[in-house]
Design an enzyme around this catalytic site. Structure first.
Site, mmCIF file in Angstrom:
data_model
loop_
_atom_site.group_PDB
_atom_site.id
_atom_site.type_symbol
_atom_site.label_atom_id
_atom_site.label_comp_id
_atom_site.label_asym_id
_atom_site.label_seq_id
_atom_site.Cartn_x
_atom_site.Cartn_y
_atom_site.Cartn_z
ATOM 1 N N ASP A 57 35.663 8.864 44.392
ATOM 2 C CA ASP A 57 34.339 8.738 44.204
ATOM 3 C C ASP A 57 33.836 10.055 43.273
ATOM 4 O OD1 ASP A 57 31.633 8.678 43.953
ATOM 5 O OD2 ASP A 57 30.973 8.760 45.769
ATOM 6 N N GLU A 137 44.517 38.876 35.478
ATOM 7 C CA GLU A 137 44.737 40.077 36.438
ATOM 8 C C GLU A 137 43.694 40.124 37.255
ATOM 9 O OE1 GLU A 137 44.581 43.843 34.337
ATOM 10 O OE2 GLU A 137 46.451 43.510 33.505
ATOM 11 N N GLU A 139 41.145 40.494 40.640
ATOM 12 C CA GLU A 139 41.211 41.327 41.849
ATOM 13 C C GLU A 139 40.197 40.779 42.816
ATOM 14 O OE1 GLU A 139 40.897 45.529 38.760
ATOM 15 O OE2 GLU A 139 38.846 44.334 39.679
ATOM 16 N N GLU A 194 43.184 48.644 44.894
ATOM 17 C CA GLU A 194 42.272 48.718 43.668
ATOM 18 C C GLU A 194 41.283 49.982 44.018
ATOM 19 O OE1 GLU A 194 41.369 48.695 40.656
ATOM 20 O OE2 GLU A 194 42.846 47.449 39.760
ATOM 21 N N GLU A 201 44.534 44.137 44.059
ATOM 22 C CA GLU A 201 45.078 43.188 42.882
ATOM 23 C C GLU A 201 46.509 42.944 42.776
ATOM 24 O OE1 GLU A 201 46.007 44.329 38.230
ATOM 25 O OE2 GLU A 201 43.817 44.883 38.890
ATOM 26 N N HIS A 250 40.660 40.592 34.056
ATOM 27 C CA HIS A 250 41.083 40.987 32.647
ATOM 28 C C HIS A 250 42.223 39.951 32.284
ATOM 29 C CE1 HIS A 250 40.267 45.559 33.985
ATOM 30 N NE2 HIS A 250 39.124 44.747 33.768
ATOM 31 N N ARG A 322 39.478 52.107 27.966
ATOM 32 C CA ARG A 322 39.153 50.903 28.563
ATOM 33 C C ARG A 322 37.482 50.778 28.514
ATOM 34 N NH1 ARG A 322 44.088 52.249 30.557
ATOM 35 N NH2 ARG A 322 45.416 50.347 31.318
ATOM 36 N N GLU A 340 43.670 42.397 25.302
ATOM 37 C CA GLU A 340 43.140 42.150 26.375
ATOM 38 C C GLU A 340 41.487 42.038 26.377
ATOM 39 O OE1 GLU A 340 43.323 44.735 30.652
ATOM 40 O OE2 GLU A 340 43.760 45.451 28.969
ATOM 41 N N ARG A 342 38.434 42.239 28.787
ATOM 42 C CA ARG A 342 38.233 42.666 30.300
ATOM 43 C C ARG A 342 37.013 42.056 30.673
ATOM 44 N NH1 ARG A 342 41.146 47.095 31.186
ATOM 45 N NH2 ARG A 342 39.235 48.157 32.212
#
Length: 451
Positions: A57, A137, A139, A194, A201, A250, A322, A340, A342
């Site tokens: 359903d 990645e 976490e 982390e 992670e 990320h 970063r 990447e 982030r």
């Protein structure tokens, strides 16, 4: 035994069901908001599931269909068969297969199925001569449970980035999670504690984008189930604890050509990035505000996306730091060249989030968008004037602003398809409105006795 109407892979699944003593099959799919759903059937129904599908359903599923349009059919993907690792195999075993959702009125894929949305993104890439690889990645936090089994926000350790026992008391939990993931076919690359207390992670190997999205959905299920066996609550909520780092996801992306070459690599470029990689990056930057609504889909997501806690809020790219939204990681070999993004967090629907990233990047290539120069300085240390000088915008600061950006971005809105886009926006508007009229404990603590 089958009647001969099965594919080789489907027959192999039936054989494995018998060999493993599987009694029940969980036919898994996700709703528009990314919540994993499943229909459990006796394993003897496996052949029927392959040949006819299993009906359910659809009106009971968030964002699917109205009551008068309720009949949906699950079509299992035999490539996703895996025995669930947390069941007692000496007693009985259960397995799962991830399914595509079929609209019974047309016999075609249901346009509201997030997995179908991603498949359409991959079809677009294929038409342009590319396959897409992705590596997330995700976490998560591990919290203690209270005496009634409910989650608290009390962490079980005081560890920090890359700490070992005795500070990292969850290493045994991560070990069992890794064993469980490997039992389900994951290639785990690394795991570590982390930055925040109780935060972890586990990285798994990159794969094609569809398999990766399937893996994210599976990963969250496995982590929660095995954490519960240790009497912990695992959460992928982006920011469960104030004033510490939140949990991100990320996501690394790369395109490969039909002959298996990495389309992002150019050894003659200063950053080893091809023209396609630069245009793809420019597309991600161009559509970043709209992507944010999908990749950061909760009110709580924007408690993570604030300056000062290593989360990216500035729309720029870099090859070395970063603080930018997009990073170009170092690649040891040409095949590893990638970008990447982030900003995504692990509360997102992985199918929709990866689909929007792909469409944004491909749009950059199709439009031949010009990629700005990388920002090699720490953007967190820039004041507003310097950010304006560099032309650096900021991601939406709340869910409402992100949904506005999604509705204003025709390319990303259309990439979701009318059904998903409409239902997603409707749900997120309601969520944000409920948040705005709620009275938080912070407000009570600050104002109740003051005024």
């Amino acid at each position: 035994m089958s009647d001969g109407n099965l594919t080789t892979v489907e027959q192999e699944v039936l054989d494995e069901i018998e060999a493993e003593g599987v009694d029940f099959l969980r036919l898994q799919f996700t709703d528009i908001l990314g919540t994993v759903k499943n229909v459990s059937v006796p394993a003897r129904q496996a052949e029927k599931a392959f040949t006819e599908g299993i009906y359910f359903d659809g009106s009971s599923i968030e964002g699917f269909v109205r009551i008068q349009e309720s009949d949906m059919r699950l079509k299992p993907d035999p490539e996703t068969f895996a025995v669930l690792p947390w069941r007692d195999k000496e007693d009985s075993a259960a397995a799962r297969m991830i399914c595509d959702v079929i609209d019974t009125s047309t016999g075609e894929p249901f346009e509201g199925d997030p997995r179908y949305v991603l498949k359409k993104a991959l079809d677009r890439a294929q038409e342009m001569g590319y396959t897409v690889n992705a590596a997330p990645e995700p976490e998560f936090f591990l919290f203690e449970e209270d005496e009634d089994g409910h989650a608290t926000t009390e962490t079980n350790d005081h560890g920090g980035y890359f700490d070992l026992a005795p500070k990292d008391l969850a290493s045994d939990v991560r070990r069992d999670i890794i064993y469980g993931l490997e039992d389900m076919g994951f290639e785990v690359e690394a795991s570590h504690h982390e930055v925040a207390e109780g935060q972890h992670e586990i990285n798994f190997e990159y794969d094609d984008a569809l398999t990766t999205a399937d893996n994210v959905a599976t990963f969250r299920t496995v982590v929660r189930a095995i954490a519960a066996q240790h009497d912990y609550h695992a959460t992928f909520m982006p920011k469960p604890i104030p004033k510490v780092n939140g949990s991100g996801m990320h996501t690394h992306l790369s395109l490969f050509t039909e002959d298996g070459e990495n389309a992002f690599h150019d050894e003659d470029d200063e950053f080893d990035l091809s023209d396609e990689a630069r245009a793809f990056t420019a597309g991600l930057l161009e559509h970043a505000p709209a992507i944010t609504a999908v990749a950061n889909p909760t009110v709580n997501s924007y408690k993570r996306l604030v300056p000062g806690y290593e989360a990216p809020v500035y729309v720029a790219w870099s090859d070395r730091n970063r603080s930018s939204l997009i990073r170009k990681p170092a690649a040891r070999v040409p095949a590893a060249s990638r970008v990447e993004l982030r900003s995504p967090d692990p509360s997102c629907n992985p199918y929709l989030a990866i689909a929007t990233m792909i469409h944004a990047g491909l749009d950059g290539i199709e439009q031949d968008l010009e990629c700005p120069d990388p920002v090699r300085e720490n953007i967190y240390e820039f004041d507003e004037q310097k950010r304006e000088e560099y032309g650096i915008d900021t991601l939406p600061s709340n869910l409402g602003a992100a949904v506005d950006a999604l509705e204003d971005d025709e390319a990303i809105y259309d990439a979701l398809g009318d059904h998903v886009a409409e239902k997603f926006v409707e749900a997120k508007r309601q969520e944000f409105e409920e948040y705005l009229i709620d009275v938080s404990q912070w407000e009570l603590d600050r104002y109740l006795e003051t005024f």
